[in-house]
Motif scaffolding. Structure first.
Motif, PDB file in Angstrom:
ATOM      1  N   GLU A  76      23.804-117.983 -11.254  1.00 13.91           N
ATOM      2  CA  GLU A  76      23.215-116.922 -12.126  1.00 13.91           C
ATOM      3  C   GLU A  76      22.800-117.416 -13.504  1.00 13.91           C
ATOM      4  O   GLU A  76      23.221-118.394 -13.878  1.00 13.91           O
ATOM      5  N   HIS A  77      21.508-117.006 -13.982  1.00 13.46           N
ATOM      6  CA  HIS A  77      20.884-117.359 -15.372  1.00 13.46           C
ATOM      7  C   HIS A  77      20.805-116.169 -16.016  1.00 13.46           C
ATOM      8  O   HIS A  77      20.434-115.164 -15.380  1.00 13.46           O
ATOM      9  N   ASN A  78      20.861-116.185 -17.222  1.00  8.20           N
ATOM     10  CA  ASN A  78      20.538-114.866 -18.186  1.00  8.20           C
ATOM     11  C   ASN A  78      19.737-115.365 -19.249  1.00  8.20           C
ATOM     12  O   ASN A  78      20.101-116.508 -19.889  1.00  8.20           O
ATOM     13  N   ILE A  79      18.766-114.608 -19.400  1.00  8.53           N
ATOM     14  CA  ILE A  79      17.705-115.044 -20.754  1.00  8.53           C
ATOM     15  C   ILE A  79      18.096-113.753 -21.638  1.00  8.53           C
ATOM     16  O   ILE A  79      17.829-112.508 -21.254  1.00  8.53           O
ATOM     17  N   LEU A  80      18.139-113.854 -23.027  1.00  7.80           N
ATOM     18  CA  LEU A  80      18.368-113.098 -23.876  1.00  7.80           C
ATOM     19  C   LEU A  80      17.426-113.125 -25.019  1.00  7.80           C
ATOM     20  O   LEU A  80      17.236-114.173 -25.747  1.00  7.80           O
ATOM     21  N   LEU A  81      16.776-112.075 -25.184  1.00  5.70           N
ATOM     22  CA  LEU A  81      15.847-112.139 -26.464  1.00  5.70           C
ATOM     23  C   LEU A  81      16.489-110.802 -27.400  1.00  5.70           C
ATOM     24  O   LEU A  81      17.312-110.088 -26.990  1.00  5.70           O
ATOM     25  N   ARG A  82      15.539-110.585 -28.172  1.00 11.31           N
ATOM     26  CA  ARG A  82      16.346-109.638 -29.238  1.00 11.31           C
ATOM     27  C   ARG A  82      16.642-108.250 -28.762  1.00 11.31           C
ATOM     28  O   ARG A  82      17.596-107.495 -29.047  1.00 11.31           O
ATOM     29  N   ARG A  83      15.564-107.602 -28.119  1.00  3.03           N
ATOM     30  CA  ARG A  83      15.676-106.125 -27.479  1.00  3.03           C
ATOM     31  C   ARG A  83      15.693-106.372 -25.863  1.00  3.03           C
ATOM     32  O   ARG A  83      15.968-105.391 -25.215  1.00  3.03           O
ATOM     33  N   PHE A  84      15.508-107.834 -25.384  1.00  3.14           N
ATOM     34  CA  PHE A  84      15.206-107.490 -23.827  1.00  3.14           C
ATOM     35  C   PHE A  84      16.157-108.515 -23.367  1.00  3.14           C
ATOM     36  O   PHE A  84      16.466-109.617 -23.723  1.00  3.14           O
ATOM     37  N   THR A  85      16.855-108.302 -22.057  1.00  6.73           N
ATOM     38  CA  THR A  85      17.757-109.013 -21.513  1.00  6.73           C
ATOM     39  C   THR A  85      17.378-108.958 -19.905  1.00  6.73           C
ATOM     40  O   THR A  85      16.966-108.097 -19.255  1.00  6.73           O
ATOM     41  N   LEU A  86      17.266-110.369 -19.288  1.00  4.95           N
ATOM     42  CA  LEU A  86      17.116-110.649 -17.844  1.00  4.95           C
ATOM     43  C   LEU A  86      18.230-111.186 -17.407  1.00  4.95           C
ATOM     44  O   LEU A  86      18.499-112.366 -17.749  1.00  4.95           O
ATOM     45  N   TYR A 136      15.812-103.018 -21.827  1.00  8.78           N
ATOM     46  CA  TYR A 136      14.924-103.190 -23.025  1.00  8.78           C
ATOM     47  C   TYR A 136      15.372-101.906 -24.180  1.00  8.78           C
ATOM     48  O   TYR A 136      15.374-100.806 -23.600  1.00  8.78           O
ATOM     49  N   ARG A 137      15.806-102.466 -25.133  1.00 11.27           N
ATOM     50  CA  ARG A 137      16.122-101.145 -26.039  1.00 11.27           C
ATOM     51  C   ARG A 137      15.051-100.842 -27.035  1.00 11.27           C
ATOM     52  O   ARG A 137      14.290-101.559 -27.473  1.00 11.27           O
ATOM     53  N   ILE A 138      14.757 -99.382 -27.270  1.00 15.91           N
ATOM     54  CA  ILE A 138      13.745 -98.835 -27.749  1.00 15.91           C
ATOM     55  C   ILE A 138      14.169 -98.290 -29.267  1.00 15.91           C
ATOM     56  O   ILE A 138      15.009 -97.379 -28.914  1.00 15.91           O
ATOM     57  N   GLY A 139      13.814 -98.839 -30.322  1.00 18.11           N
ATOM     58  CA  GLY A 139      14.417 -98.040 -31.456  1.00 18.11           C
ATOM     59  C   GLY A 139      15.970 -98.417 -31.464  1.00 18.11           C
ATOM     60  O   GLY A 139      16.647 -99.393 -31.067  1.00 18.11           O
ATOM     61  N   GLU A 140      16.484 -97.588 -32.239  1.00 16.12           N
ATOM     62  CA  GLU A 140      18.171 -97.550 -32.473  1.00 16.12           C
ATOM     63  C   GLU A 140      18.893 -96.809 -31.251  1.00 16.12           C
ATOM     64  O   GLU A 140      20.126 -96.895 -31.235  1.00 16.12           O
ATOM     65  N   CYS A 141      17.952 -95.832 -30.742  1.00 15.16           N
ATOM     66  CA  CYS A 141      18.880 -94.894 -29.910  1.00 15.16           C
ATOM     67  C   CYS A 141      18.524 -94.986 -28.420  1.00 15.16           C
ATOM     68  O   CYS A 141      19.328 -94.236 -27.644  1.00 15.16           O
ATOM     69  N   TRP A 142      17.540 -95.537 -28.006  1.00 13.79           N
ATOM     70  CA  TRP A 142      17.105 -95.427 -26.650  1.00 13.79           C
ATOM     71  C   TRP A 142      17.249 -97.074 -25.903  1.00 13.79           C
ATOM     72  O   TRP A 142      17.024 -97.655 -26.497  1.00 13.79           O
ATOM     73  N   LYS A 143      17.519 -96.978 -24.448  1.00 11.18           N
ATOM     74  CA  LYS A 143      17.553 -97.990 -23.751  1.00 11.18           C
ATOM     75  C   LYS A 143      16.878 -97.394 -22.302  1.00 11.18           C
ATOM     76  O   LYS A 143      17.210 -96.513 -22.025  1.00 11.18           O
ATOM     77  N   VAL A 144      16.162 -98.466 -21.712  1.00  9.61           N
ATOM     78  CA  VAL A 144      15.499 -98.121 -20.340  1.00  9.61           C
ATOM     79  C   VAL A 144      16.146 -99.494 -19.800  1.00  9.61           C
ATOM     80  O   VAL A 144      16.357-100.524 -20.295  1.00  9.61           O
ATOM     81  N   TYR A 145      16.461 -99.253 -18.329  1.00 10.04           N
ATOM     82  CA  TYR A 145      16.717-100.409 -17.699  1.00 10.04           C
ATOM     83  C   TYR A 145      16.472-100.235 -16.379  1.00 10.04           C
ATOM     84  O   TYR A 145      16.046 -98.984 -15.781  1.00 10.04           O
ATOM     85  N   ALA A 146      16.477-101.282 -15.575  1.00  6.02           N
ATOM     86  CA  ALA A 146      15.918-101.248 -13.987  1.00  6.02           C
ATOM     87  C   ALA A 146      16.882-102.430 -13.376  1.00  6.02           C
ATOM     88  O   ALA A 146      17.090-103.367 -14.126  1.00  6.02           O
ATOM     89  N   GLN A 157      23.454-106.075 -24.879  1.00  3.70           N
ATOM     90  CA  GLN A 157      22.529-106.803 -23.926  1.00  3.70           C
ATOM     91  C   GLN A 157      22.642-106.353 -22.607  1.00  3.70           C
ATOM     92  O   GLN A 157      21.687-106.513 -22.074  1.00  3.70           O
ATOM     93  N   ALA A 158      23.375-105.708 -21.676  1.00  7.04           N
ATOM     94  CA  ALA A 158      23.487-105.513 -20.515  1.00  7.04           C
ATOM     95  C   ALA A 158      22.628-104.445 -19.731  1.00  7.04           C
ATOM     96  O   ALA A 158      22.674-103.308 -20.508  1.00  7.04           O
ATOM     97  N   ALA A 159      22.412-104.428 -18.620  1.00  6.62           N
ATOM     98  CA  ALA A 159      21.735-103.197 -17.813  1.00  6.62           C
ATOM     99  C   ALA A 159      22.474-102.773 -16.628  1.00  6.62           C
ATOM    100  O   ALA A 159      22.115-101.809 -16.073  1.00  6.62           O
ATOM    101  N   ARG A 160      23.597-103.325 -16.531  1.00  2.34           N
ATOM    102  CA  ARG A 160      24.505-102.947 -15.415  1.00  2.34           C
ATOM    103  C   ARG A 160      24.959-101.584 -15.873  1.00  2.34           C
ATOM    104  O   ARG A 160      25.482-101.269 -16.714  1.00  2.34           O
ATOM    105  N   MET A 161      25.392-100.548 -14.570  1.00  2.00           N
ATOM    106  CA  MET A 161      26.238 -99.384 -14.851  1.00  2.00           C
ATOM    107  C   MET A 161      27.381 -99.661 -14.742  1.00  2.00           C
ATOM    108  O   MET A 161      27.946-100.042 -13.797  1.00  2.00           O
ATOM    109  N   VAL A 162      28.172 -99.332 -15.818  1.00  2.00           N
ATOM    110  CA  VAL A 162      29.762 -99.577 -15.774  1.00  2.00           C
ATOM    111  C   VAL A 162      30.308 -98.319 -16.537  1.00  2.00           C
ATOM    112  O   VAL A 162      29.998 -97.768 -17.457  1.00  2.00           O
TER     113      VAL A 162
END
Length: 675
Positions: A408-418, A444-454, A87-92
């Motif tokens: 901090e607050h976290n909102i989780l959807l199926r493909r989207f995390t905020l 945000y996850r796109i399909g099975e292989c892609w993810k974009v983050y900001a 679910q996460a977007a941070r760089m680790v």
């Protein structure tokens, strides 16, 4: 700060990771979609294996098995509250135990050289002294943690990597790139590095020894006792070297000797867990031209003590307290063994901290909140304000406290995390009011292989005591320095499959009041002055790719950074503008036979900036490339290896006039016994 992971949510984990509540990004509190790098290279693309790789296959006998077994047991977090894997977007970035043990290195500092976003500037080998920065930052601008406990030294960042544990004690290394102000408060301007030590699953013992060029010798042992809920471990090691540089007098003065001792324990009950550790690191090393090119017989000795206790309860509200105390001694000799000629500099630092992290789930998501108090006290022979009651060699000192509150607050959807939150910081040093530093991450996850983050994050860093008060030997400090402040935006894309991984990211940093030591050669009496630059803007790009095959792995990564500042073109700086403009790293890991592995590492670096030689000439930093390699034979209970560092014998400098060693050869052995 400490944020354990013992939540009740079901999550996939890599087997390489035990469930440790003190993992760095357990402190941050959010599960990161991260994969184990199959090579001993710390990539900026840390989320190398994502949900796409957690699918199962059905075997001929009808049983299901993980498509990628290594995805079976990991839980690494990237914000205050732990979230489900994927679910996460941070760089680790994560370096696992197997990768650490296979790498041709002798210290944690050497390991981090192959992180594409990390700048490792050595003044001496085998961990004598190293300045480490992230994404163009300095050694003062990142948080260093041991098992999730902040061990940063407010005196100076030069000795931040004096860990009490040996390489063989380490379970993994976690690197968070980018500002982490809402998680760590002061000092996390550019990111964080956490060293997580190993706790064996059963009673065992280990010994290791290695030796090689320049009189190098290292040996250590560890014993672990596991009795159900209780786990206790004790380790110790010793390392020495004759050195590779000589002073004008002809004497060797890059020698090194040091020892480490580390104890850690844990207790696991049904509804709570405790972890604790205590350790010591002591070392002395010839500081040939480290701080002044005019003096080639400098010497330094440091001793550090570490203690911490952490806990966590389970239930609807996860309650996670921690308390710690660290002490540091530093003695610097401008002329070795000659205090009559030039008095030695003595410093003693005490850091006490207590923090509390909590989180709970409700209808609108997961919310985390907490606070931390940290007191920093230093007494010195030359740093700080005059003491009311001087004693011994200590005539000056400084005491300051830092209080931070976070939400901090976290909102989780199926493909989207905020994930969004802030930290409010107040420090007594300059009577600063509570100042708020917000941050937000989205993916945000796109399909099975892609993810974009900001992401957008902000942070700050309080000046070190050295920057505030070091006004001797051609230096003039400013005790009225302002805190550094940073705002950063980042965006990226990841493409992840079981065989090939690729990612690219772009980031922009805007830093106000960045602190550095500058010198104007045109001045009538040039001196190094600590100053706040008006602003520094950084634009960076990172990319990496990994190919995983049955017989081995190939990895390539590249980073580019460009910084600009307001100021005079002829001004020389010690760190801010001496960043790595280009860095290329690569690795080839081959499984030659079932037990024989060959590891080859390559890095190429081009540093911006220049330095002044002993003759007064201004020299630019030259591009150089390094090849390290290691051949390892692994048996059931022992391993044998031979390795070479700087195989091509390059002559280069990472910092000013301090020459680095040429080719360094060594052999070693390890033995493991289960009780």
């Amino acid at each position: 700060m400490y944020k354990p992971l013992y939540n009740q949510r079901k999550a996939f984990r890599f087997r390489q990771f035990s469930r440790k509540g003190y993992a760095l990004f357990a402190c941050l509190g959010r599960v990161v979609t991260i994969g184990v790098l199959s090579v001993a290279t710390l990539q900026s693309a840390s989320a190398a294996t994502d949900d796409v790789n957690t699918k199962t296959e059905t075997t001929d006998d009808g049983q299901t098995t993980d498509k990628e077994a290594m995805l079976d047991d990991v839980e690494v977090t990237g914000s205050r509250a732990p979230l489900a894997l994927g679910q996460a977007a941070r760089m680790v970035t994560v370096l696992t135990r197997d990768e650490i043990q296979a790498a041709p290195v002798q210290s944690i500092n050497d390991l981090l050289k192959y992180a594409v976003g990390v700048d490792v500037r050595q003044r001496g080998p085998i961990g004598a002294q190293t300045d480490i920065g992230i994404r163009g930052g300095t050694s003062e601008q990142l948080t260093i943690l041991l098992n999730g406990i902040n061990i940063c030294d407010p005196q100076t960042g030069h000795n931040a990597f004096d860990f009490p544990c040996d390489l063989s004690d380490i379970e993994r290394i976690e690197v968070l790139e980018g500002p982490a102000g809402r998680v760590y408060g002061t000092s996390s301007l550019m990111g964080a590095i956490n060293i997580v030590t190993k706790q064996a699953a059963q009673s065992s013992a280990d010994i290791h020894a290695e030796g090689g060029s320049f009189g190098y010798l290292s040996a250590g042992a560890r014993i672990n006792g596991n009795n159900g809920a209780w786990n206790n471990q004790l380790s110790a090691s010793y390392t020495r070297s004759d050195g590779y540089l000589r002073a004008k007098s002809g004497a060797l003065n890059s020698d090194y000797s040091g020892g480490k001792a580390f104890y850690q324990g844990s207790y696991q009950a049904a509804d709570f867990r405790l972890n604790w550790h205590a350790g010591m690191s002591t070392k002395g090393f010839g500081s040939n031209t480290f701080y002044s090119a005019k003096f080639d017989e400098q010497y330094e000795r440091t001793t550090k003590l570490y203690t911490a206790v952490k806990g966590e309860t389970s239930g609807r509200l996860h309650f996670s307290p921690a308390i710690y105390w660290n002490r540091s001694y530093d003695r610097f000799e401008l002329i070795r063994d000659s205090e009559v000629t030039v008095p030695f500099n003595h410093h003693r630092t005490d850091v006490f901290g207590i923090n509390l992290n909590n989180y709970f789930d409700w209808q609108l998501g997961r919310t985390a909140f907490g606070a931390e108090f940290r007191n920093e006290d230093i007494v010195s022979s030359n740093l700080g304000e005059p003491l009311n009651a001087p004693y011994g060699q200590y005539k000056y000192g400084l005491n300051r406290s830092n209080l931070s509150l976070h939400l901090e607050h976290n909102i989780l959807l199926r493909r989207f995390t905020l994930s969004a939150g802030f930290i409010a910081v107040k420090n007594t040093w300059n009577e600063m009011p509570f100042t708020v530093y917000p941050g937000i991450d989205a993916s945000y996850r796109i399909g099975e292989c892609w993810k974009v983050y900001a992401s957008y994050n902000s942070s700050l860093r309080m000046p070190s005591v050295t920057e505030l008060y070091y006004s001797v030997g051609g230096h003039q400090a400013d005790k009225y320095l302002k805190p550094e402040e940073l705002r950063a935006v980042e965006g990226g894309v990841k493409w992840l499959t079981p065989v090939v991984s690729w990612q690219a990211s772009v980031f922009h940093h805007h830093c106000r009041n960045m602190i550095d030591w500058i010198l104007d050669p045109a001045a009538s009496e040039p001196v190094w002055q600590s100053v706040n630059h008006t602003k520094v803007n950084t634009l960076g790009f990172e990319t990496s790719a990994t190919l995983r095959l049955k017989q081995g792995t190939v990895t390539v990564a590249y980073s580019y950074i460009d910084e600009d500042k307001q100021g005079k073109d002829n001004i020389q700086t010690q760190s801010t503008l001496e960043y790595l403009r280009h860095k290329l790293v690569g690795q080839l890991l081959l499984h030659l036979t079932e037990r024989l592995n060959w590891n080859v590492k390559y890095r190429l670096q081009k540093r911006a900036g220049s330095y002044t030689t002993n003759e007064g000439a201004v020299m630019p930093y030259h591009t150089y490339d390094i090849v390290d390699t290691r051949l390892t034979w692994n048996a059931d209970s022992y391993s044998l290896y031979v390795e070479a560092n700087n195989l091509l014998g390059r002559r280069y400098v990472d910092y000013g006039n301090v020459q680095q060693p040429g080719t360094w050869l060594m052999v070693g052995a390890k033995y493991h016994l289960n009780f």
